[in-house]
Write an enzyme that holds these catalytic residues in place. Structure first.
Site: not given
Length: 607
Positions: A16-17, A19-22, A24, A39, A133
């Site tokens: 469902i998602g 990002g730069g680190m993980a 989801v 995550k 953040d």
């Protein structure tokens, strides 16, 4: 990855998602029969042992938080080299999605969402956690319109790991605080600044600072003041605009705390619910009554006697004595706690954290079962964010849980370079010393100005400088037709400077870097231990200066030649994962948006 079961419990259903680190995943908790978000850390970080350790430590710390405005963390673990965090699944969109769809929000909605975020941050700050953040992408909105802060664990792990490695900072440039943009010390007030930017965007539909690239935007956070929100939207209540701009103050000490923000936003919400000029039937605030129009209260003789003879309770002897005893008792308990557990005979040795980044120093002391108090100080000789000194001194034996105060450098105090042109050399020198600056090199130049007067200086007038910085003067020696074939220059002192700074300083004087050798030293790794010729020696322009660089024995370069070391310093070349030159790393919002696709079916984005 879908259909896999982590920890024999969490059945992954769909991605469902990302990002730069993980990444989801929506998952089903087979033990508790509920939907959760999982995550999973990207494969690129599996080999970084220190990052993994901090990832788990901060995730566990964030799991302590229990607040309706924070996404709850349920579990953290590892399965076949996959490190994961299990968290609350919030079915809804992010605040960024809402801003894209609606632009500027209704003022009442903006106040409610901002108060929810501030409430969650206040809870986190009370538990010694800083998010680092805060941005609309990390704010999830529930079906009833309330906000939940996401990404606590990994945001802190990434920031601390990066600071430990190279002094750099990772984050979102549009929502950076000035201290984050400068690579300085992160505090709870950094979160407040980022929330101020989010409030600004909710009220105006615009970001306060934009630019062609990340560096240009970061410099605006440091140097420029935002345009007042009312310039874009006149209906914004003055109280709401004032608290937004105060949260975005350049100096952290001028910003309110998250708790103060909650109180201010609650008052704004209350005023918005009471005052509604468009509705004639709405409750209205009445003007304050004139005391001249109020009828005096009738008093009896007994009332007058009682009022004249009865002292307020806070003036009674018993109350004053009780308050004194409470203060004495509180002072005694505070002193007792500050020096550790006196009822325990167990002692520990205070570790040496001088010269270390704040995050790493705090971790070392806490791992040594000591409590930490952080104070900031200006020190031009120590990079911002590093520990200047500590109390008690390292090596002392103290009780477990003793409070250790570490003084963290804020760098040199920023001032504006004055204009010294026209002053005599002695007057300019005196002015430099009074400002806490250091006199650097003095050069002579043929000029029509009076001999012995300053004709120019470096840095130039109006430049932003820091106390402790060297100021070079160019002094007139009068007019002359004499030409010198080989101009003499004074060798600057580059000891304790990094190799890049030393090279820039020498080349600025028309000199060159000669041979580079390495020597085991307690001095900071990669800095100059000694130089030849020595400082203040007069040499001809173009001459080479030999440098000796500090190196720990275990990290001493063996197969790399001097050119590679000059270019990159002590960085590990096998797996370059982060910058080592102290530069700030920015992640633009455009890249973040591209990395995180919208959820299929209108769901939320857990990031």
């Amino acid at each position: 990855m879908a259909q896999r079961i982590l920890g024999e419990r969490y059945e992954l259903e769909e991605k469902i998602g990302s990002g730069g680190m993980a990444e989801v995943y929506l998952a089903h908790d087979n033990l508790l029969d509920r939907r959760v978000a999982v995550k999973i850390l990207h494969e690129a970080y599996r080999a970084d042992a220190e990052f993994i350790e901090r990832f788990h430590r901060e995730a566990k710390a964030a799991a302590r938080l229990s607040h309706p405005n924070i996404v709850s963390i349920y579990d953290v673990g590892v399965d076949e080299d996959d490190h994961y965090i299990v968290m609350e699944y919030v079915q809804g969109n992010s605040l960024k999605d809402k801003l894209r769809e609606e632009g500027a929000l209704e003022i009442s909605d903006a106040a409610r969402i901002a108060k929810d975020i501030a409430d969650g941050l206040n809870h986190a700050h009370t538990n010694n956690l800083v998010h680092c953040d805060i941005k609309p992408h990390n704010i999830l909105l529930t079906s009833d319109g309330h906000a939940k802060i996401a990404d606590f664990g990994i945001a802190r792990a990434v920031t601390e790991s990066t600071m430990t490695y190279s002094g750099s900072v990772v984050g979102s440039v549009h929502y950076f605080s000035p201290e984050q943009a400068q690579g300085g010390t992160i505090t709870p007030k950094s979160d407040v600044y980022s929330l101020g930017v989010v409030m600004y965007e909710m009220l105006t539909g615009k970001l306060p600072f934009t630019g062609e690239n990340a560096v240009a935007i970061a410099m605006k956070h440091i140097e420029e003041e935002p345009t007042p929100p009312s310039a874009f939207r006149s209906q914004i209540p003055p109280m709401f605009e004032a608290i937004t701009l105060r949260a975005m103050s350049k100096a952290a000490e001028n910003r309110p705390s998250a708790f103060d923000l909650v109180q201010a936003l609650a008052n704004i919400e209350a005023s918005l619910s009471v005052i509604n000029p468009g509705d004639p039937d709405a409750t209205q605030l009445l003007p304050r009554s004139d005391s001249a129009n109020l009828s005096p209260r009738r008093t009896s003789a007994a009332d007058s006697y009682s009022d004249a003879n009865e002292k307020p309770f806070y003036k009674s002897k018993g109350f004053i004595f009780g308050m004194i005893m409470v203060l004495i008792l509180g002072f005694g308990v505070g002193t007792f706690m500050a020096f550790g557990k006196f009822w325990s005979s167990e002692e520990v040795t205070v570790p040496d954290v001088k010269g270390k980044q704040l995050a790493l120093a705090r971790q070392i002391l806490e791992d040594g079962r000591l409590r930490v108090n952080v104070a900031e100080t200006y020190d031009a000789s120590v990079p911002a964010g590093q520990v200047v000194s500590q109390d008690p001194d390292p090596g002392r034996s103290v009780k477990v849980d003793r409070l250790v105060t570490i003084y963290v450098s804020k760098g040199g105090e920023a001032i504006e370079m004055p204009d010294l042109v026209g002053l005599t050399k002695s007057a300019a020198t005196e002015r430099i010393q009074k400002l806490g600056l250091n006199l650097g090199s003095i050069y002579e130049k043929e000029s029509d100005s009076e001999p012995g007067t300053v004709v120019s200086h470096d840095p130039a007038a109006g430049t932003k400088i820091v106390r402790g910085q060297n100021i070079d003067l160019v002094v007139s020696r009068g007019g002359s037709s004499r030409e010198e074939k080989n101009e003499k220059v004074t060798v600057p002192d580059v000891r304790s400077a990094s190799l890049d700074v030393a090279r820039a300083s020498l080349e600025g004087r028309g000199l060159q870097v000669g041979s580079i050798s390495y020597q085991t030293s307690n001095q900071a790794e990669g800095t100059v231990v000694s130089q030849s010729p020595s400082p203040d020696t007069e040499v001809e322009q173009g001459e080479s200066i030999d440098l000796v660089i500090a190196s720990r024995e275990d990290n001493r370069p063996e197969t790399r030649d001097a050119e590679i070391y000059r270019e990159h310093g002590e960085q590990n070349y096998d797996e370059p994962t982060s910058p080592s030159n102290g530069e700030t790393v920015f992640t633009s919002e455009e890249n973040i948006d591209d990395d995180v696709p919208s959820r299929e079916g209108g769901g939320m984005k857990n990031r």
